[in-house]
Design an enzyme around this catalytic site. Structure first.
Site, PDB file in Angstrom:
ATOM      1  CG  HIS A 111       5.350   7.668   6.837  1.00  0.00           C
ATOM      2  ND1 HIS A 111       4.079   7.303   7.443  1.00  0.00           N
ATOM      3  CD2 HIS A 111       5.978   6.488   6.352  1.00  0.00           C
ATOM      4  CE1 HIS A 111       3.926   6.105   7.356  1.00  0.00           C
ATOM      5  NE2 HIS A 111       5.238   5.662   6.897  1.00  0.00           N
ATOM      6  CD  GLU A 114       3.342  -1.149   7.478  1.00  0.00           C
ATOM      7  OE1 GLU A 114       3.555  -1.075   8.698  1.00  0.00           O
ATOM      8  OE2 GLU A 114       3.336  -0.249   6.938  1.00  0.00           O
ATOM      9  CD  GLU A 115       2.286   3.131   5.877  1.00  0.00           C
ATOM     10  OE1 GLU A 115       2.228   3.502   7.125  1.00  0.00           O
ATOM     11  OE2 GLU A 115       3.388   2.934   5.501  1.00  0.00           O
ATOM     12  CG  ASP A 155      -0.188  -0.059   2.596  1.00  0.00           C
ATOM     13  OD1 ASP A 155       0.979  -0.995   2.639  1.00  0.00           O
ATOM     14  OD2 ASP A 155      -0.631   0.329   3.665  1.00  0.00           O
TER      15      ASP A 155
END
Length: 430
Positions: free
Chosen positions: A401, A169-170, A103
């Site tokens: 990020h 996963e986020e 993702d």
């Protein structure tokens, strides 16, 4: 031949076998290098076409097609958009799982690359850019390369390989399940039962060609907490006629930090309590009735995690009561401790050192970032390490990020080689 000579030859033979076991298989090495351009091409395609958690529909289709073309047993729509493939070796043995997350993030990319993402979508009712600002595109491409290599060398596999391409996963969107937890719930570690699992994460701050690892706790357990404070609304000019939830919030924040500074045994591991958001009030001259605090707890030791959560649960309502108000706290677990099984690390470290070079394999300190790979490790022994993705001439790399996040693609080849050989060495040592 006398006994001493036999003993000497045995020592030499054992040393030779040990050295050989640490080296990459020549055929694997050649195929990995031949595949490098294809792995980079896959990565760039995923990078230009990122999809958010639980929405990785097109990403999953591309992965599944590749795995089916390799002749693997493929299962789609696992944990919503995940893809799982099974490769059975020519000989029976244990089962090892390899995991890549797929993702992207709601981050607008600024990195100046020709395959830059210009994708936009709506996230939490806000229009956002979407990009692979954490490198999951590289993880996906690396594991696709590993699958291609191992599928062509079934004769070298004593056992079974399970390829796990994991969504979210986020973290799944609010109100949805997803990620490693849901994959486990849906049986991804069963049929066949997985004996060990390996995973890697590209790192923008680690130089290409290097690998960082740590036995035991390597990434933190992550809790999200929400504190609701209730006071009594009144005019800002007469605070004694009400109960100020903003003041109570400040006292709670101050008190929570003493759990870290005065109660947590920091000689064991690091720990963090952060309040990241406070919402209260509508006007400068009104003391409001309520306040909301949202934050995170990061821990690397199970006992410290238990202590901190218990003390927060005790402290929050007590502080509010002291100042005439009320407060509640609720926790949501986002990840557990990413715990590298010490024996598995010890067993597989020579493989990594043999491929990357001992001087390039760095024993690192733990980080307070979180990873839901940790949920797999709660069920089976796992080893999770960090792969260098920083260009050698880069002084300071942009953090994960962030809009300027950048990965040097020359680091992907080492990831393909290490994951391929780790798999073979683990299965063939059983």
């Amino acid at each position: 031949m006398n006994t001493q000579t036999q003993f000497t030859l045995l020592i030499v033979l054992l040393a030779f076998c040990s050295i050989q076991a640490q080296q990459i298989d020549p055929k694997i090495n050649v195929m990995a290098e031949e595949l490098e351009s294809k792995v980079i091409e896959w990565r760039r395609d995923f990078h230009q076409n990122p999809e958010l958690s639980n929405r990785e529909v097109e990403t999953a289709k591309k992965i599944a097609k590749h795995l089916k073309d390799l002749g693997l047993e493929v299962t789609e729509n696992v944990a919503k958009t995940g893809v799982v493939a099974v490769l059975k070796g020519d000989k029976k043995g244990k089962t090892v799982a390899l995991r890549a997350d797929i993702d992207a993030l709601p981050v607008t990319e600024r990195a100046d690359v020709p395959f830059k993402s210009i994708v936009k979508t709506t996230f939490l009712d806000t229009e956002v850019g979407v990009s692979h600002a954490c490198g999951h595109d590289t993880h996906t491409a690396i594991l696709m390369g590993v699958a291609e290599i191992l599928s062509k060398h079934k004769d070298k596999i004593n056992g079974t390989v399970k390829f796990i391409f994991q969504p979210a996963e986020e973290g799944p969107p609010p109100g949805e399940e997803g990620g490693a937890k849901l994959m486990i719930k849906e049986g991804v570690l069963k049929n066949p039962d997985v004996d060990a699992i390996f995973g890697l994460h590209i790192n923008s701050g680690t130089e290409v060609g290097k690998i960082r690892y740590k036995p035991g706790g390597t990434m933190a357990a992550v809790e999200r907490f929400v504190i609701n404070v209730k006071g009594k609304q009144t005019h800002g000019s007469a605070p004694w006629t009400g109960v100020d939830p903003i003041l109570i919030s400040a006292k709670i924040i101050d008190g929570l930090q003493t759990i870290i500074s005065r109660e947590s045994p920091l000689v064991n591991e690091a720990a963090v309590i952060t309040v990241g958001k406070i919402t209260s009030g509508v006007r400068f001259n009104i003391i409001p009735e309520t306040a909301e605090l949202i934050g995170t707890v990061r821990t690397l030791d199970p006992k410290m995690r238990e202590l901190i959560i218990r003390r927060m649960s005790e402290m929050v309502p007590s502080i509010a009561k002291t100042y005439g108000g009320k407060a509640t706290i609720e926790f949501q677990n986002n990840t557990s401790i990413t715990y590298n099984d010490p024996e598995l690390v010890k067993q597989m470290l020579p493989t990594i050192q043999g491929i990357a070079g001992k001087e390039n394999v760095i024993l690192a300190k733990a980080t307070t970032g979180g990873e839901d790979f940790s949920y797999f490790q709660e069920v089976v022994p796992g080893f999770y390490f960090f792969l260098g993705g920083k260009s050698p001439n880069t002084e300071k790399a942009a953090a994960h990020h962030t809009p300027d996040f950048f990965i040097d693609e020359s680091g992907l080849l080492l990831g393909v080689k290490v994951m391929s050989q780790l798999t073979l060495d683990y299965l063939n040592a059983q």
